[in-house]
Design an enzyme around this catalytic site. Structure first.
Site, PDB file in Angstrom:
ATOM      1  N   GLN B 237       0.682  -1.288  -0.031  1.00 39.66           N
ATOM      2  CA  GLN B 237       0.045  -0.079  -0.050  1.00 39.66           C
ATOM      3  C   GLN B 237       0.731   1.291   0.066  1.00 39.66           C
ATOM      4  O   GLN B 237       0.505   2.360  -0.315  1.00 39.66           O
ATOM      5  CB  GLN B 237      -0.924   0.137   1.176  1.00 39.66           C
ATOM      6  CG  GLN B 237      -2.004  -1.177   1.204  1.00 39.66           C
ATOM      7  CD  GLN B 237      -2.774  -1.046   2.266  1.00 39.66           C
ATOM      8  OE1 GLN B 237      -3.340  -2.022   3.057  1.00 39.66           O
ATOM      9  NE2 GLN B 237      -3.555   0.239   2.548  1.00 39.66           N
ATOM     10  N   ARG B 384      -9.327  -0.252   7.013  1.00 38.39           N
ATOM     11  CA  ARG B 384     -10.431   0.569   6.601  1.00 38.39           C
ATOM     12  C   ARG B 384     -10.865   1.789   7.294  1.00 38.39           C
ATOM     13  O   ARG B 384     -11.903   2.041   7.687  1.00 38.39           O
ATOM     14  CB  ARG B 384     -11.570  -0.208   6.006  1.00 38.39           C
ATOM     15  CG  ARG B 384     -12.134   0.570   4.987  1.00 38.39           C
ATOM     16  CD  ARG B 384     -13.217  -0.069   4.263  1.00 38.39           C
ATOM     17  NE  ARG B 384     -13.891   0.678   3.030  1.00 38.39           N
ATOM     18  CZ  ARG B 384     -14.211  -0.192   1.943  1.00 38.39           C
ATOM     19  NH1 ARG B 384     -14.215  -1.395   1.872  1.00 38.39           N
ATOM     20  NH2 ARG B 384     -14.608   0.524   1.035  1.00 38.39           N
ATOM     21  N   CYS B 385      -9.737   2.172   8.141  1.00 36.20           N
ATOM     22  CA  CYS B 385     -10.077   3.456   8.811  1.00 36.20           C
ATOM     23  C   CYS B 385      -8.729   4.306   9.009  1.00 36.20           C
ATOM     24  O   CYS B 385      -7.788   3.652   8.945  1.00 36.20           O
ATOM     25  CB  CYS B 385     -10.598   3.144  10.113  1.00 36.20           C
ATOM     26  SG  CYS B 385      -9.519   2.321  11.215  1.00 36.20           S
ATOM     27  N   GLU B 760     -13.313   4.971   3.904  1.00 36.22           N
ATOM     28  CA  GLU B 760     -13.352   4.205   5.281  1.00 36.22           C
ATOM     29  C   GLU B 760     -14.474   4.696   6.136  1.00 36.22           C
ATOM     30  O   GLU B 760     -14.879   4.094   7.144  1.00 36.22           O
ATOM     31  CB  GLU B 760     -11.913   4.563   5.989  1.00 36.22           C
ATOM     32  CG  GLU B 760     -10.782   4.172   4.999  1.00 36.22           C
ATOM     33  CD  GLU B 760      -9.511   4.499   5.443  1.00 36.22           C
ATOM     34  OE1 GLU B 760      -9.302   5.634   6.306  1.00 36.22           O
ATOM     35  OE2 GLU B 760      -8.440   3.925   5.262  1.00 36.22           O
TER      36      GLU B 760
END
Lengths: 288, 806
Positions: B237, B384-385, B760
């Site tokens: 990522q 996902r935050c 997110e």
């Protein structure tokens, strides 16, 4: 998730398959749809040196009536069970159960013979077969014999099959027309084994149960036939008090494992809830 | 000009710029199976690696015998910690300032820890030989309960640092203590509680979960001994961070490391950090002189690479009796597993957890977080935050419901009363964050009106009465969540990773024919960057989005950036893209002025062209200007049309949303069914509404999985019991509810295009919303907090404790 090394065999007849299993010995495993065996091989919980794939054996396919029974070839897929007009008409609990097994992709490949013969307590069809009082045709090097489903399951992945023997067909006495039935399964998601499930087949006359048979899935090391509960209900009007008594009798024979579906006590309770609900639906279907 | 001349609006539409539901350009290859993922890479002479892993959660490694494994035909090498010590790589630094074993060095600290790495000619041989590595273990007592980690008799997990009194984030008070981190004003918060009419206190647990991307973590390392160069393809990522960290660890000069992240099948935070698999593949390639591929399987993914959450949050709210919040306190124990390999901005060991005051006007607040070591896998990533934001949102949104219940107020009314008001923005929270913008009441009102909130409460009342009369065995729950996120890490004054400021970048080159390429420091893992960045450029430069290629993931060609996670791509690289466009546009304006023989200031921008003010028929389109940039620039001007921007955001962005869930719970089985789920998101300027909707669908589905069934669970012996998709709940299309999406638009005042990031939000807001719905179903019976995950047996157990099965 990488399996060990194995040799692959694809016989075209039962005789050839049984011959291979006999000559290859203990390291050989018959494979049908493979939905139990292949994951176990990938986890290296099973490492057979030889796989004898039954997919090419034409004799193991097909669904037909044989007198008062219906015969289902062991390599009949779950999808074919659902699609069969004969089964839908005569033994509808089979398609009701099959639709609760995994997902369409699995059902196109997974077979009813593999489901009943593997001895996995999580499989759905064994309890249904016990409920229906089915008989399995088994063929080994010493020929064919018949084994009652109710006597087939001895422990987790441990059955009455002898080494080298395969289930070739399932023989089910055709239930009376108008019988009530239901398969109730509690699961967490598509593809999951049952937290608990209950199969019920019953007949009724004049508002009373004339016969009743109950099977339970995944609440013990083997599928269960709830004989005592079945007896309690026979002759009753399925009134709440009798149902409660039968449910207690069914719960009493369970001994589920605690797992991520829940602790044993919960799973036993769920067997009871599934049975209560299955009885309710079977009752409605039997028309009383 | 005539009737056939397209209007400005028609020309704008053709560009497929911002606001257009442009179809995702990357899907053309994805839906045809033509993506190019790491496991698609096959190089001549490539070898395959596999790990021998520990069956124990805590044990001393007495002896490792690789003889049998090495003797398997096709095995090229077997690497252990002893091998790695020769190149000083038995341990590696983590992003959080800790160190982590690459291969077991004297001890194993969690089940499935990497013990030996087998390299073979094919994947099957590697797996066969990995089974033959003989390891002699001596079992040690283990601890998987973070709340017991700092007790006097807790087994010491990290013997390597047991006497160290000072950690990367300050003093340590126990051998299993990682850090204590605090924010807010404790004295002021304590005073608010001392004076409060009403207080609540609840232990709110966000269990350990895992991002579980469809594609697991993997890499191919290829070391060229002649050039002394390493090429590393991987599921990264943050490829540039991997290159820099890789250079610092391996001592290979950074310009001789080429990191390439090809197509990635989902990341969700799992692919931010560095893992033993990467190090082992690199060392194996250096040792063998051949490329080495390492691909995780699902069990390895779930049980070893970067979990998320595992926060135990004792949360307290103080309020007046008429329902105005006056104080917030939260003491958290954070389980980091065996190594602190948390992916946070370096200064923030608990991430941005101090966003815990949420969307509410708390005059006083304080948080304290203790990180601890346990015999569990390392990680602690932002699944996902933004860093620890979902934990904070869960704690506050659960606690607000509990306080509303105590005050006998409707949870929506209680929230409405305490939301930060529109006129308070920019709003400085009790923790010092400056919320850039918001219009919370409008969003909550719209959500409540759309779902018919009042009617739902009336229906619920009737349902509860029917339940009490024994007419139904179902309970209806209405869940509400109003969340505020803090994303777009981040401003260099707040955020760095290992000293590198968390800016990001965009480099745009416009070719002579008016097409172009944009390269960025971020890396899409499915977010649709190739589509959306081109839309920003289309609007900014007046060139069709279809004429812009977007490229990420190759550290040799992309400008330096910190990667994609924490909803930072749009807030940071999206801003860099707009700013680079504006540099290009400024140059184009000068060229246009020269060509049209007017002063720069006499020109005005019109969708895709500069035109002479008051004389719109005299214009030069951007396409014409691109051509001109390569052959008739004004005297003294450099030819060409390109720009680069490194964007250091002045602040975070603060997306928010109002979610409502209606749930029916079967009291007898504990199973529940989502009847309705409505999600209103405000992410500021909307670049591609279709991609936003897709992001929200995906994030809500993850939130549903987390709230309703996911948990990485360990038994008391430290065995991980949920390491496959048989038991780790990943919802399929069958279980997934139908989603209703909606929006309001409150642009970010400090962002060049007003965008805030959205990917997110649905995970952050969704989890408390589902959980509040389950809790709300039982609230009228006096239940305050049923813990996640809300799977069947836990919900049944909650019902059982309330006496509902008698």
């Amino acid at each position: 998730m990488i399996p060990g090394s194995f040799a692959y065999h694809r016989p075209s007849s039962v005789k050839e398959a049984v011959g291979l299993l006999g000559s290859l010995g203990d390291d050989a495993r018959a494979i049908a749809g493979g939905h139990s065996l292949i994951p176990m091989m990938k986890l290296r919980l099973a490492s057979p040196s030889h796989l004898v794939d039954l997919v090419g054996v034409a004799d193991l396919k097909g669904i037909r009536e044989d007198g008062k029974d219906i015969l289902i070839g062991a390599m009949t897929t779950q999808h074919e069970v659902i699609a069969s007009d004969l089964l839908t008409k005569k033994i509808p609990i089979l398609s009701e159960t099959a639709t609760l097994i995994a997902d369409p992709q699995v059902r196109y490949v997974g077979t009813i013979g593999g489901n009943v013969a593997n001895g996995d307590p999580g499989n759905d069809m064994p309890a249904v077969m016990m409920c229906l009082n089915a008989t399995y045709h088994a063929v080994g090097k010493s020929g064919e014999r018949r084994i009652a489903a109710r006597e087939f399951y001895q422990g987790a992945y441990f059955t009455a099959l002898e080494p080298g023997e395969i289930v070739t067909a399932i023989r089910i006495p055709t239930p009376a027309a108008g019988h009530g039935y239901a398969y109730e399964k509690l699961k967490r998601k598509v593809g999951d084994y049952a937290t608990a499930a209950a199969a019920v087949v019953l007949t009724a006359s004049g508002g009373k149960v004339t016969s009743c048979s109950i099977g339970l899935t995944n609440v013990a090391e083997t599928p269960l036939w709830a004989e005592e509960a079945s007896k309690i209900l026979t002759g009753s009007a399925l009134d709440a008090a009798t149902v409660k008594k039968a449910v207690a009798a069914a719960e009493a024979i369970t001994s589920p494992a605690s797992d991520s579906r829940g602790p044993a006590a919960y799973r036993t309770k769920m067997a009871g809830v599934m049975l209560t609900r299955a009885l309710g639906r079977a009752k409605a279907r039997a028309g009383f | 000009m005539n009737d056939m001349t397209p209007t400005s609006a028609e020309r704008a539409e053709k560009l497929q710029g911002m606001g257009c539901k442009r179809k995702r350009v990357e899907d053309i290859r994805f839906v045809q199976g033509k993506g190019n993922y790491v496991d698609d890479i096959k190089l001549p002479g490539m070898l395959y690696g596999d790990f021998t892993r520990s069956p124990h959660a805590h044990a001393r490694v007495k002896k490792i015998d690789t003889t049998k494994a090495a003797a398997v035909p096709g095995v090229v090498a077997v690497i252990t910690a002893e091998t790695l010590k020769t190149v000083n790589l038995a341990w590696m630094p983590t992003l959080a300032g800790d160190v982590q074993m690459v291969l077991a060095d004297g001890k194993v600290l969690f089940q499935n820890q990497e013990v030996a790495f087998v390299i073979a000619e094919d994947r099957y041989t590697a797996a066969d030989a990995a089974e033959l590595v003989e390891v002699e273990y001596e079992g040690l007592p283990c601890n998987v309960d973070p709340l017991k980690a700092m007790s006097a008799n807790a087994p010491v997990i990290r013997e390597d640092i047991k006497d160290k009194k000072e950690g990367a984030h300050g003093p340590r008070k126990h051998p299993n203590h990682v850090f204590n981190w605090q924010a807010g004003d404790k004295a002021k918060a304590d005073e608010a509680f001392a004076k409060a009419d009403v207080t609540i206190k609840e232990m709110i647990v966000y269990p350990r979960v895992h991002p579980c991307p469809l594609e697991t973590c993997q890499c191919v390392a290829s070391f060229d001994k002649i050039k002394g160069e390493l090429t590393l393809w991987g599921t990264f990522q943050a490829p540039h961070v991997i290159r820099t960290v890789g250079s610092l660890i391996s001592k290979i000069p950074e310009h001789k490391i080429h990191v390439i992240a090809p197509d990635i099948g989902g990341g969700f935070g799992n692919k931010v950090g560095a893992y033993p698999g990467y190090i082992c593949a690199i060392v194996a390639s250096i040792v063998t002189g051949r490329p080495v591929k390492w691909v995780e399987d699902r069990i390895e993914n779930l049980s070893t690479t970067a979990f998320a959450r595992d926060f135990y949050m004792e949360t307290e709210i103080a309020a007046t009796k008429d329902g105005k919040v006056t104080g917030l306190r939260c003491y958290t124990v954070a389980d980091h597993g065996a190594f602190d390999a948390c992916a946070n901005a370096t200064k923030w060991p608990a991430g941005l957890f101090s966003i815990i005051s949420g969307s509410y006007d708390f005059p006083a607040a304080h948080v304290s977080v203790d990180g601890v070591y346990t015999n569990k896998a390392p990680g602690g990533v932002a699944y996902r935050c933004s860093f620890r934001v979902t934990e904070a949102a869960y704690a506050i949104e659960r606690a607000m419901d509990i306080m509303a219940q105590k005050l006998k107020m409707d949870p929506a009314e209680f929230r409405m009363k305490n939301l930060i008001r529109r006129e308070q923005f920019p709003y400085t929270s009790a923790f010092g964050w400056v919320y850039d913008s918001g219009d919370y009441q409008t969003a909550l009102n719209k959500a409540m009106e759309t779902v018919g909130y009042k009617q739902l409460r009336e229906e619920q009342k009737k349902c509860r009465e029917a339940f009490k009369r024994g007419e139904t065995r179902e309970l209806m729950g209405i869940g509400l969540a109003f969340f505020t996120e803090i994303v777009g890490a981040g401003p260099s004054r707040n955020c760095d990773i290992l000293g590198i400021a968390m800016f990001d970048s965009a480099e745009i080159r416009i070719h002579p024919t008016g097409t172009g390429i944009c390269r960025l420091g971020t890396k899409s893992q499915g977010q649709g960057h190739e589509t959306t960045y081109a839309q920003i450029i289309a609007t900014e430069l007046g060139l069709p989005a279809d004429n812009i290629a977007v490229e990420e993931g190759n550290t040799d060609t992309a400008p330096y950036g910190l990667g994609t996670y924490g909803s930072r791509s749009t807030p940071v690289s999206g801003a860099a893209t707009a700013m680079a466009c504006r540099k290009i546009k400024a140059k184009a304006q000068m060229i246009a002025a020269y060509m049209l023989e007017v002063h720069d200031d006499d020109l005005e921008w019109d969708v895709d062209r500069f035109r002479v003010k008051g004389n719109p028929e005299r214009f030069k389109t951007m396409t014409e200007l691109a051509w001109a940039a390569y052959h008739e620039v004004p005297p003294g001007m450099e030819p060409g049309l390109e720009a680069i921007n490194y964007y250091d955001p002045p602040n975070f962005t603060f997306p928010f949303g109002a979610y409502i869930c209606v749930m029916d719970v079967d009291v007898d089985t504990g199973s529940s069914k989502v009847r309705r789920f409505y999600a209103l998101d405000d992410c500021g300027t909307r670049i591609n509404p279709m991609i936003i909707e897709g992001q929200i669908h995906g994030g809500l589905t993850e939130a549903f999985g987390i709230a309703m069934g996911q948990e990485i669970h360990y038994d008391e012996d430290g065995n991980v019991t949920t390491a496959s998709l048989m038991d780790y709940f990943l919802p399929t299309a069958v279980e997934t509810p139908k989603w209703e999406t909606d929006w309001t638009t409150t642009p970010s005042p400090h962002h060049p295009i007003g965008a805030k990031g959205v990917g997110e939000s649905p995970n952050v807001g969704g989890v408390p919303c589902f959980s509040n719905a389950v809790n709300d179903a039982f609230a009228f019976l006096g239940s305050t907090n049923i813990a996640m995950p809300h799977d069947n047996w836990r919900t049944w157990t909650a019902a059982d404790k309330l006496g509902l099965h008698k």
